[in-house]
Design an enzyme around this catalytic site. Sequence first.
Site, PDB file in Angstrom:
ATOM      1  N   LYS A  32      -8.173   1.795  -2.793  1.00  0.00           N
ATOM      2  CA  LYS A  32      -8.955   2.895  -3.132  1.00  0.00           C
ATOM      3  C   LYS A  32     -10.289   2.557  -4.334  1.00  0.00           C
ATOM      4  O   LYS A  32      -9.871   2.646  -5.403  1.00  0.00           O
ATOM      5  CB  LYS A  32      -8.331   4.446  -3.206  1.00  0.00           C
ATOM      6  N   TRP A  41     -12.113   4.689   0.476  1.00  0.00           N
ATOM      7  CA  TRP A  41     -10.694   3.924   1.207  1.00  0.00           C
ATOM      8  C   TRP A  41     -11.591   2.383   1.340  1.00  0.00           C
ATOM      9  O   TRP A  41     -12.788   2.838   2.315  1.00  0.00           O
ATOM     10  CB  TRP A  41     -10.604   4.260   1.985  1.00  0.00           C
ATOM     11  N   THR A  88      14.966  -2.885   7.438  1.00  0.00           N
ATOM     12  CA  THR A  88      14.127  -3.507   7.631  1.00  0.00           C
ATOM     13  C   THR A  88      13.862  -4.388   6.664  1.00  0.00           C
ATOM     14  O   THR A  88      14.031  -4.645   5.311  1.00  0.00           O
ATOM     15  CB  THR A  88      13.456  -2.368   7.074  1.00  0.00           C
ATOM     16  N   GLU A 142      12.071   1.005  13.474  1.00  0.00           N
ATOM     17  CA  GLU A 142      12.425   2.191  13.023  1.00  0.00           C
ATOM     18  C   GLU A 142      12.080   3.121  14.640  1.00  0.00           C
ATOM     19  O   GLU A 142      12.877   3.761  14.332  1.00  0.00           O
ATOM     20  CB  GLU A 142      11.345   3.167  12.138  1.00  0.00           C
TER      21      GLU A 142
END
Lengths: 526, 526
Positions: free
Chosen positions: B429, B434, B185, B330
């Site tokens: 946050k 959020w 990755t 993935e």
Amino acid sequence: MIDGSIQSFPLTLDRILDHAAKWHDRAEVVTAREGLANARVTYAELRIRAKRTSSVLAGFGVTGGDRVATLAWNTQGHVEAWFAIMGMGAVCHTLNPRLTPTQLAWMLGQSGARIIIVSSDLVKLALEAVDEAPGVERVLVIDGETRLTHPRACVEPLEPMVEAASETFAWGGFDETSASGLCFTSGSTGAPKGVTYTHRSSFLHTLKLLQADVLGARTTDIVLPIVPLFHANAWGLPFALPAAGSKMVLPGRRTDGESLARLIASEGVTIAVGVPTVFLGLCEYLDATGTTLPSLDRIILGGAPTPPALMDRIERQLGVTVQNSWGMTELSPVGVFGVLSDPDRRASISGKPALGVDLRLLDEAGVPLPEQRGHEGRLHVRGAAVIERYFGQSQSVVDADGWFDTGDLARLDDNGNLTITGRAKDLIKSGGEWINPAEIESIVCALPEVSLAAVIGRADPKWSERPILLVEIRDGMEISDEALLASIRGQVASWWVPDAVVRLASIPLASTGKIDKLSLRAAYGA
Amino acid sequence: MIDGSIQSFPLTLDRILDHAAKWHDRAEVVTAREGLANARVTYAELRIRAKRTSSVLAGFGVTGGDRVATLAWNTQGHVEAWFAIMGMGAVCHTLNPRLTPTQLAWMLGQSGARIIIVSSDLVKLALEAVDEAPGVERVLVIDGETRLTHPRACVEPLEPMVEAASETFAWGGFDETSASGLCFTSGSTGAPKGVTYTHRSSFLHTLKLLQADVLGARTTDIVLPIVPLFHANAWGLPFALPAAGSKMVLPGRRTDGESLARLIASEGVTIAVGVPTVFLGLCEYLDATGTTLPSLDRIILGGAPTPPALMDRIERQLGVTVQNSWGMTELSPVGVFGVLSDPDRRASISGKPALGVDLRLLDEAGVPLPEQRGHEGRLHVRGAAVIERYFGQSQSVVDADGWFDTGDLARLDDNGNLTITGRAKDLIKSGGEWINPAEIESIVCALPEVSLAAVIGRADPKWSERPILLVEIRDGMEISDEALLASIRGQVASWWVPDAVVRLASIPLASTGKIDKLSLRAAYGA
């Protein structure tokens, strides 16, 4: 071994309906019903009903590996029974209603099914079979009601049980190579033989069909499987359509021209799939009534060779793309499909194998032809959904490399497209040389006066065998024997021209709609 | 167990090229070359060359399970190396030329590859990596020549060896769950992690792509994979295109607008596939020159979120169907694809999962959302080509049901279409609530003056974190901080509006072309 891994994902058929119910939840399965509005259900609802059906079957003791038979038309109830049986790891043994009770009883004896799920108007036939099949304990009736009973087996409607059953039945959890289906071949060339499908083979067969150049089903397609579910998995459509999110339209019992035309029009069918003869009926109905079917975009043919004249008529009259195919029960069943995007695709060509199927042609001695294209040979097939061994047989029917002898004669054109040219078993050996009846039949079938034609070998003291022509003439038309034979002369070698013409009021068909050459040879071949 | 069986048919990737070479033998693989005519080869020829390449590798001692690395552009030679390595049961470890020598050396150390196959203009980079990777013994050069040498590793041209090698190398014969590929990755959010693909997972991924509503490649398609082979298998195209018999057009190193436009025009490309930024370059070249590309029918986007303004521009300027997608290394890598036939398909939607992939959304506590559609949640994925465990790690990264946490935030619309709404790791946050940077970024990116924008959290004594806006302004354009912030006000909650604007000459990108938030947070987050 290198480290790291991809997760296990067994290719089991329950996942297909799970996928449809979750991601194509509003797509419909519609069933024609005589005298009633079409029944309709979404894939999400159908999955719940199939789970309930699994609960019912489990209540009767059905468990993984058990065979459960079906004797039913193409209806929602039949599709629900399929997924219910397969999802729980049992084996769906489809029976052909065009067989006799004795034949059905023999197959039931072979599979050992204790339960049959039966369309209401087939209960009489089912019970006659059950008379001769002592292992059958229970007949569950779908698609309507019946008053018939049986002295031994319990005859009950399935619907009230489904409505009362739990929908939480857990599917899957078995190996992907577990058996999912059992289908006996038509027996048109010998005793019926059972082909056992597995979850993996039917899942991979589904993915093959879904390729854009094969069936290529899409969410906007509205597909009418006229080919019966009892005929080699309806060519895989009951799996492919939910997988793609296509709307599935089921004709029920009626597949005459009028019924099909009404259903196509009312549901906006875009793709219809079946054997050539059903489309002949459709064309004749449209001719007679002046009806058109503007939604219809494509017709997929298979199951029997299509006379070129019928092919032309379908293309011309319906204004659709005709996509041909060729397969066998032993191939799950699709072998080749007309390549949709091929600019040279013609309705008269069966098509090419998609990834997962391979073909080769052999000579009479069993040696692969050095030039595979442009020559006729005996067709062998191998692939992810091709038989290895028949039900109840100990011997494999494939060679060490997986090649299965189809018994068909075929030719590959310069681009690798397959045309079936005849059945090896139908070949006539005359004076030590082979005559291919299929070539003569296709010439005679092109005559407007001829409804059906068959050429078989008749015993001959001098030549060992000589061809004779059996014909069924269209109602109200006339043609002389001489004119029939004259149509053949010049098209084939002179010694291929049949010695005699035999006129039959009706040429016998086997249960799959193919000409029953076995019985013709018995009656006229001596 | 029920009797009878379907034959074994291991899903190994060599079968794909075997199929193409036999049934799509004349379809071509074309490669752009600087200063030379495009190179072209048929699938039949490419298979022979790949077999010869396997013979060469076997001569160097490569055997099943061994890793062989590639550091190469999208060229015929790279595709041949792929099939050569995978066909013989070795593992193709693709390396990204946009990484540093130290990063490449680390990955080579992880995989243990002794041989690297390298495009000629990447040999310098390869040898710098080899300096730090003592396990590498041999550098085989493709796509031209080099004069570079290395004190330890042998640097040789591959082509003369291929020409001299045997073409009878036998592929396959190993288990379908054998490893076929290894891809690390990008490491944009942490240390690179290796994903090991298997023959089975990539074969099933191929069949997924081939579905008519996904990639749906056909024999008449001429497909340009701009997405690199080293980027998660070029999204599976090197397998899907031969499987379908589509012509494959490879851009080599040059993916600037002019090079792509010339290649598309000269080869009649119908489908181009890549990350959004390459199509921005193409649009700008077409704008500047007044060129049009009439053959181009469809563009498939993926690899990074596409700003809606770019999406509109591509659709308008090129007059093509834009099909979006979303995936991850993935997932092999395709997660969802815009459903081609969906009349409500919009370029701004990533798409739906095809059979073989399943998605679900969870809340912050890790509980599946009771209403999956219409609400934002954390995206989990499972399926036939989804990771179970990273290379070199002992722990599974999926739960008992196979669900893999993507780290993405997403929303499903009423029809089940997925839109990625942000990265969970990028969330800010602030005061216990959020803030999703992706929403703010997409507003700012729509301004014509803005080239790139990123919102990150900056440590704040009162609110714990507060968002700040980092922007890269287009050359020659101007916009005030106040105007930037004004564009945001009213579009999001007032406390989401960033506290500060930071102007950067160039926003850093990770090797995959995504914004490198790790380094931005390191530099500006304190």
